[in-house]
Design a protein around this motif. Sequence first.
Motif, mmCIF file in Angstrom:
data_model
loop_
_atom_site.group_PDB
_atom_site.id
_atom_site.type_symbol
_atom_site.label_atom_id
_atom_site.label_comp_id
_atom_site.label_asym_id
_atom_site.label_seq_id
_atom_site.Cartn_x
_atom_site.Cartn_y
_atom_site.Cartn_z
ATOM 1 N N ARG A 225 0.837 -1.194 0.000
ATOM 2 C CA ARG A 225 0.000 0.000 0.000
ATOM 3 C C ARG A 225 0.881 1.257 0.000
ATOM 4 N NH1 ARG A 225 -4.304 -0.106 4.595
ATOM 5 N NH2 ARG A 225 -4.709 -2.131 3.644
ATOM 6 N N ALA A 226 1.939 1.208 0.799
ATOM 7 C CA ALA A 226 2.858 2.349 0.866
ATOM 8 C C ALA A 226 3.489 2.625 -0.497
ATOM 9 C CB ALA A 226 3.936 2.092 1.914
ATOM 10 N N ALA A 227 3.909 1.543 -1.145
ATOM 11 C CA ALA A 227 4.532 1.709 -2.466
ATOM 12 C C ALA A 227 3.524 2.287 -3.449
ATOM 13 C CB ALA A 227 5.052 0.365 -2.969
ATOM 14 N N GLY A 228 2.284 1.786 -3.381
ATOM 15 C CA GLY A 228 1.239 2.280 -4.279
ATOM 16 C C GLY A 228 0.970 3.748 -4.048
ATOM 17 N N GLU A 229 0.993 4.142 -2.797
ATOM 18 C CA GLU A 229 0.733 5.550 -2.498
ATOM 19 C C GLU A 229 1.823 6.453 -3.057
ATOM 20 O OE1 GLU A 229 0.082 5.386 1.696
ATOM 21 O OE2 GLU A 229 -2.010 4.775 1.410
ATOM 22 N N GLN A 230 3.023 5.962 -2.960
ATOM 23 C CA GLN A 230 4.149 6.742 -3.482
ATOM 24 C C GLN A 230 3.966 6.976 -4.983
ATOM 25 O OE1 GLN A 230 8.180 4.952 -3.441
ATOM 26 N NE2 GLN A 230 8.249 6.286 -5.230
ATOM 27 N N ILE A 231 3.513 5.949 -5.661
ATOM 28 C CA ILE A 231 3.303 6.081 -7.111
ATOM 29 C C ILE A 231 2.127 7.002 -7.408
ATOM 30 C CG2 ILE A 231 2.512 4.818 -9.153
ATOM 31 C CD1 ILE A 231 4.179 2.427 -8.073
ATOM 32 N N ARG A 232 1.091 6.857 -6.621
ATOM 33 C CA ARG A 232 -0.119 7.641 -6.845
ATOM 34 C C ARG A 232 0.151 9.131 -6.716
ATOM 35 N NH1 ARG A 232 -3.871 6.367 -2.402
ATOM 36 N NH2 ARG A 232 -3.076 8.314 -1.572
ATOM 37 N N GLU A 233 1.072 9.466 -5.833
ATOM 38 C CA GLU A 233 1.316 10.887 -5.578
ATOM 39 C C GLU A 233 2.189 11.564 -6.620
ATOM 40 O OE1 GLU A 233 2.707 10.740 -1.598
ATOM 41 O OE2 GLU A 233 0.675 10.415 -0.810
ATOM 42 N N ARG A 234 2.728 10.774 -7.516
ATOM 43 C CA ARG A 234 3.551 11.388 -8.562
ATOM 44 C C ARG A 234 2.682 12.062 -9.619
ATOM 45 N NH1 ARG A 234 7.436 6.388 -10.337
ATOM 46 N NH2 ARG A 234 8.157 5.789 -8.248
ATOM 47 N N PRO A 235 3.263 13.005 -10.347
ATOM 48 C CA PRO A 235 2.566 13.519 -11.528
ATOM 49 C C PRO A 235 2.329 12.366 -12.504
ATOM 50 C CG PRO A 235 4.686 14.652 -11.164
ATOM 51 C CD PRO A 235 4.571 13.630 -10.108
ATOM 52 N N VAL A 236 1.218 12.423 -13.195
ATOM 53 C CA VAL A 236 0.847 11.307 -14.075
ATOM 54 C C VAL A 236 1.981 10.919 -15.028
ATOM 55 C CG1 VAL A 236 -0.734 10.581 -15.894
ATOM 56 C CG2 VAL A 236 -1.591 11.884 -13.938
ATOM 57 N N SER A 237 2.679 11.913 -15.535
ATOM 58 C CA SER A 237 3.703 11.622 -16.540
ATOM 59 C C SER A 237 4.875 10.826 -15.967
ATOM 60 C CB SER A 237 4.227 12.921 -17.137
ATOM 61 O OG SER A 237 4.859 13.675 -16.100
ATOM 62 N N GLU A 238 5.026 10.893 -14.676
ATOM 63 C CA GLU A 238 6.154 10.166 -14.087
ATOM 64 C C GLU A 238 5.773 8.803 -13.534
ATOM 65 O OE1 GLU A 238 8.212 12.648 -11.287
ATOM 66 O OE2 GLU A 238 8.322 14.298 -12.727
ATOM 67 N N ARG A 239 4.532 8.460 -13.718
ATOM 68 C CA ARG A 239 4.118 7.148 -13.220
ATOM 69 C C ARG A 239 4.482 6.050 -14.207
ATOM 70 N NH1 ARG A 239 -2.018 8.822 -11.704
ATOM 71 N NH2 ARG A 239 -1.555 10.159 -9.912
ATOM 72 N N PRO A 240 4.744 4.866 -13.717
ATOM 73 C CA PRO A 240 4.963 3.737 -14.623
ATOM 74 C C PRO A 240 3.636 3.370 -15.292
ATOM 75 C CG PRO A 240 4.834 2.996 -12.345
ATOM 76 C CD PRO A 240 4.818 4.495 -12.303
ATOM 77 N N ASP A 241 3.694 2.594 -16.372
ATOM 78 C CA ASP A 241 2.431 2.134 -16.960
ATOM 79 C C ASP A 241 2.172 0.663 -16.632
ATOM 80 O OD1 ASP A 241 4.203 0.845 -18.614
ATOM 81 O OD2 ASP A 241 3.638 1.926 -20.445
ATOM 82 N N ALA A 242 3.092 0.106 -15.834
ATOM 83 C CA ALA A 242 2.883 -1.270 -15.382
ATOM 84 C C ALA A 242 3.683 -1.506 -14.111
ATOM 85 C CB ALA A 242 3.310 -2.256 -16.458
ATOM 86 N N ILE A 243 3.140 -2.344 -13.241
ATOM 87 C CA ILE A 243 3.838 -2.676 -11.998
ATOM 88 C C ILE A 243 3.912 -4.189 -11.862
ATOM 89 C CG2 ILE A 243 3.736 -2.591 -9.475
ATOM 90 C CD1 ILE A 243 2.286 0.091 -9.731
ATOM 91 N N PHE A 244 5.117 -4.645 -11.534
ATOM 92 C CA PHE A 244 5.306 -6.062 -11.228
ATOM 93 C C PHE A 244 5.652 -6.137 -9.743
ATOM 94 C CE2 PHE A 244 8.690 -9.650 -11.512
ATOM 95 C CZ PHE A 244 7.795 -10.571 -10.976
ATOM 96 N N ALA A 245 4.766 -6.742 -8.971
ATOM 97 C CA ALA A 245 5.005 -6.833 -7.530
ATOM 98 C C ALA A 245 5.596 -8.204 -7.209
ATOM 99 C CB ALA A 245 3.702 -6.637 -6.769
ATOM 100 N N ALA A 246 6.513 -8.214 -6.257
ATOM 101 C CA ALA A 246 7.253 -9.437 -5.950
ATOM 102 C C ALA A 246 6.400 -10.541 -5.343
ATOM 103 C CB ALA A 246 8.433 -9.126 -5.038
#
Lengths: 335, 335
Positions: A225-246
């Motif tokens: 959840r913490a990792a997701g929040e970090q991504i969510r708070e970025r500007p859209v252009s800096e977000r990845p378009d895919a996430i692979f979680a371990a």
Amino acid sequence: MVVSVRDVAAAASVSVGTVSNVLNRPEKVSPDTVERVRAAIAELGFVRNDAARQLRAGRSSSIGLIVLDVRNPFFTDVARGAEDRAAEDGMTLLLGNSDENPDREGAYLDLFEQQRVHGVLISPLTDDLPRLERLRKRGTPVVLVDRESADRSYSSVAVDDVVGGELAVRHLADIGRRRVAFVGGPSSIRQVVDRLEGARRAVEATPGMTLEVIETESLTVLQGRAAGEQIRERPVSERPDAIFAANDLLAMGVLQALKMLGTVEVPGDIALIGYDDIDFASAAVVPLSSIRQPASLIGYTAVDLLLKEAAAGSEFTPEQVTFQPELVVRESTRA
Amino acid sequence: MVVSVRDVAAAASVSVGTVSNVLNRPEKVSPDTVERVRAAIAELGFVRNDAARQLRAGRSSSIGLIVLDVRNPFFTDVARGAEDRAAEDGMTLLLGNSDENPDREGAYLDLFEQQRVHGVLISPLTDDLPRLERLRKRGTPVVLVDRESADRSYSSVAVDDVVGGELAVRHLADIGRRRVAFVGGPSSIRQVVDRLEGARRAVEATPGMTLEVIETESLTVLQGRAAGEQIRERPVSERPDAIFAANDLLAMGVLQALKMLGTVEVPGDIALIGYDDIDFASAAVVPLSSIRQPASLIGYTAVDLLLKEAAAGSEFTPEQVTFQPELVVRESTRA
DNA sequence: GGCAGCGACTGAATCGTTTCGGCGAGGCCG
DNA sequence: CGGCCTCGCCGAAACGATTCAGTCGCTGCC
């Protein structure tokens, strides 16, 4: 008032040796004696004392299993498989939970050693394993679970995590994603490192693909959840378009942060894939794509190797079993 | 080559009794003797034999816990709490999994009895408990988990399931639902019966409300899915407008059947509430309303009572601890 | 009839630790 | 200087099941 073989022997007018024989080799005792002894056992409510048996036998009839996280369904599945195989030979499974903590891991190994367990199954945290060496010197078989030993000196049952990581990211490439983030950690855990390595390979094989690593402290829903929040708070252009979680727990945490606590669409904005294919993955907000591992089969096979090694004694050659992971596609990575 | 106290004693030129004292009461031994013995222990790699200790002590330092289903996160949480409390007193937890099967339950009780465990924690399947009686006669404390004993002769830690069931259904009434289906079973499990009883009370307290019972064979995702499919296949007019599932696993199965394999909207067409509030409930396709129970606190408290009873001996008065459940509202029952 | 062989059973020894009565040395006191 | 106490340590007994060398009685064969 404790009832021992001696009391039973007295009640049935036989010797203690005969009582023991009735218990362990009834075919060596005449039918009516067996009958009489059994009656005495029932009448007195005699129950064997396991400690005494073990003391005599030199080792217990338990098998120790140390997992990284009991709350992860993947490991409870492994444990179930292991327990099933153990039960076939009348053995018990002792479940220890290291919580990804080397101290706890060590404490359980010490405990198992004191208990003179029949063997140890472990998903080790580190490579430095003097305690495992000591167990083995004592003649206690050790089987690595979900991990191979570097020098093949231990038996092991594993799934090829590099291939799994590669499968996951190649799939992300196939559905057109190029900016991948890997969420996982700590890097002291071999599975994490291998899955990342696989991811790297897939990225390198795909022109224009990039890989970012978001390190977590552990493989839990909370950390995801913490990792997701970090991504969510970025500007859209800096977000990845895919996430692979371990693993799937992380993936579910990421999913909560993106979709439920935020407004990021999965897979629209960001595709998401996990690892382990736990039961709950398919029931997530967005059913989760994942890499499936044959969890209970891993446990079953591990105990199987363990018992084989225990029976063979010293002239045993360690055996490595490797299963192949499998891609499971669901909504979270649908094109 | 096994190293025993005797070898250590010889190496340190002391008697076995002294070695034992170093191990258990170092303050009774002079500092330099302690030093010498410790050095010998380290050099020889001596590890205590637990079986021998237990034999002497008369009972083991393990506590047995029998749960209905290890794969249910609620029970792994209970186990974690129990393990934590046990560890505080240097004890170990033996985890047994009855799988809602009386034979397996019996097998674990036998095993625990042979092991002379310090005490037993159990979520019993039935009311007929001669084996528990036998344990108690032997002086082994027994604490019921998630269940009270009819005659209060056992200590217990429970959550008021009747209140929980009432809370759930009253909430369904509050959001305007009237045709409620209860999904759960088998009715041999007390928790199921109590939650249903609570549901009945809430229904009776609400004019115009009806209750239908859909019995399942066990409390699993799979069984929930089957129940959900049965509802989905009915004509719309015959479907309930709310479902109360006896636990979250069932609820998640129901949810899969209704929404993912079918086109029934939750909570639009049918509102859904589960029980236990497991971690995954909040991450479901439709975040699940549920009745929360303090799982790890239950485990912790149970071991606490157990140890208290073990310490007190025979003049112990059984103690019943009851926690109150709590309603957690999420999407699946949003008006 | 004598004897080997076999089946059924006995009971002491054993596993490794803890406990506890006892012993000797040294210190303290009167 | 004798008596008494304390401290540190000793070593045998005990926990309860299993094992194994050995006893006893009987059958069957020469």
